[in-house]
Write an enzyme that holds these catalytic residues in place. Sequence first.
Site, short mmCIF file in Angstrom:
data_model
loop_
_atom_site.label_atom_id
_atom_site.label_comp_id
_atom_site.label_asym_id
_atom_site.label_seq_id
_atom_site.Cartn_x
_atom_site.Cartn_y
_atom_site.Cartn_z
N GLU A 1 -39.19 43.00 -12.47
CA GLU A 1 -39.42 43.77 -11.24
C GLU A 1 -39.04 42.94 -10.02
OE1 GLU A 1 -43.01 46.16 -8.89
OE2 GLU A 1 -43.40 45.25 -10.85
N HIS B 1 -51.13 42.45 -7.80
CA HIS B 1 -50.09 43.30 -8.38
C HIS B 1 -50.12 43.23 -9.91
CE1 HIS B 1 -45.74 43.78 -9.65
NE2 HIS B 1 -45.99 44.95 -9.10
N GLU C 1 -52.98 45.29 -11.20
CA GLU C 1 -52.63 46.72 -11.18
C GLU C 1 -51.86 47.10 -12.45
OE1 GLU C 1 -48.94 49.04 -10.13
OE2 GLU C 1 -49.46 47.87 -8.36
#
Length: 421
Positions: A127, A46, A49
């Site tokens: 997040e 993640h 990314e």
Amino acid sequence: MFKKHILKNGLRIILVPIKRSMAATFLVLVEAGSKYETKDINGISHFLEHMCFKGTKKRPSALVISSELESLGAVYNAFTGHEATGYYAKVGADKIDKALDIISDMYKNPLFDEKEIEKEKGVIIEEINMYEDLPMRKVHENFSELVYGDQPAGWPVAGKKENVLAINRDKLVEYRKNHYVPEATTIVVAGAFKEKEMLKKLQNIFGSIPKSNKIGKKKVIEAQKSPKMSLETKKSDQTHLVLGFRSFDMFDNRKYIVSVLCDILGGGMSSRLFQKVREELGAAYYVNCGNSSFTDHGLLCISAGIDNTKGKIVIRGILDEINKIKKVLVSKKELDKSKNHIIGRLMIGLETSDSVAEFYGDQEVFKEKIHTPEQLIKKIKSVKATDIMKVAKEIFKNEKLNLAIIGPLENKADLEKDLKL
């Protein structure tokens, strides 16, 4: 119709021309996700990314990348899952070459600037904090952890905060080297474009990437003998739950039967669980059922957001409906309705170039074998009522039953006592 091409380095290209479309989508999918991680770097797929958006040699900052994409009027994003990471841009058909140049640059040439890495740690932690404040989503993470425990299938895709803080440039570079390789990458272009010209461009951009060995992932360990439950007590106005069972992987043909079974139970407003939990009990706003099939495991999950005072009655109501579908054949009318519902949603969902790209890309990156919509429809239509009952009996067992709850409940022992079919 789609066409598949495999470059000499192993990279796969899927071209899906849609003449009636006014747009086109470019999608890159990589076999890299949380199931490919070790515990000390959980969350790195993640993180990687995110970093692909932070700058390349040609486009040295996130602002340059986003400005270029937005100047095209692009719809663009990326996503990371348990088994794959994707990057895409959807643009007007006349802008597809430029979108291809930007997304391929992000895939091939990320900078991994150390200052940007340190800044992005804060972004990702926020997040994670956001997900912690979304119990409707967080309960699914808790459910995976309950079912699979301390193995990659049970870890959160975003990782733990301490892991995020420990990630550095060397780890990102090493992980990318081991996983972002041609044989683990699928490129999809769907929409309005010229096939021959597009294939030549893709060959020029991706054909020069050298072959490299792909690091695999550990096989999921399935181990359960009795029902399991997790309860996260949290002050909220609603209780969120996931009640689910171990099911089948994506290579198991019974998954088509499971999809019809799920639709009957919780696929829409006329489904059994919607009628039971929302209409009859008045205990929930949302309740649904879905099946997730991965390369080596599967989960059938029933999700609901319910009245804080009705936990026991809702769980019992769900289990009663599950027992009923194991014992009584589904009527032809209900079976046909669910088949038509699934087929209709499939066809409506494939009206746009981005959904078409994802439809073909997901199949190719995981299975290297693609079924057309027509072939999938045929498989759905072939499901029989006796198939539904047989598969229900195989899946709906106490030794496969799991329940995760987030809400202001504290009576875990009381709920566990009744958690059985």
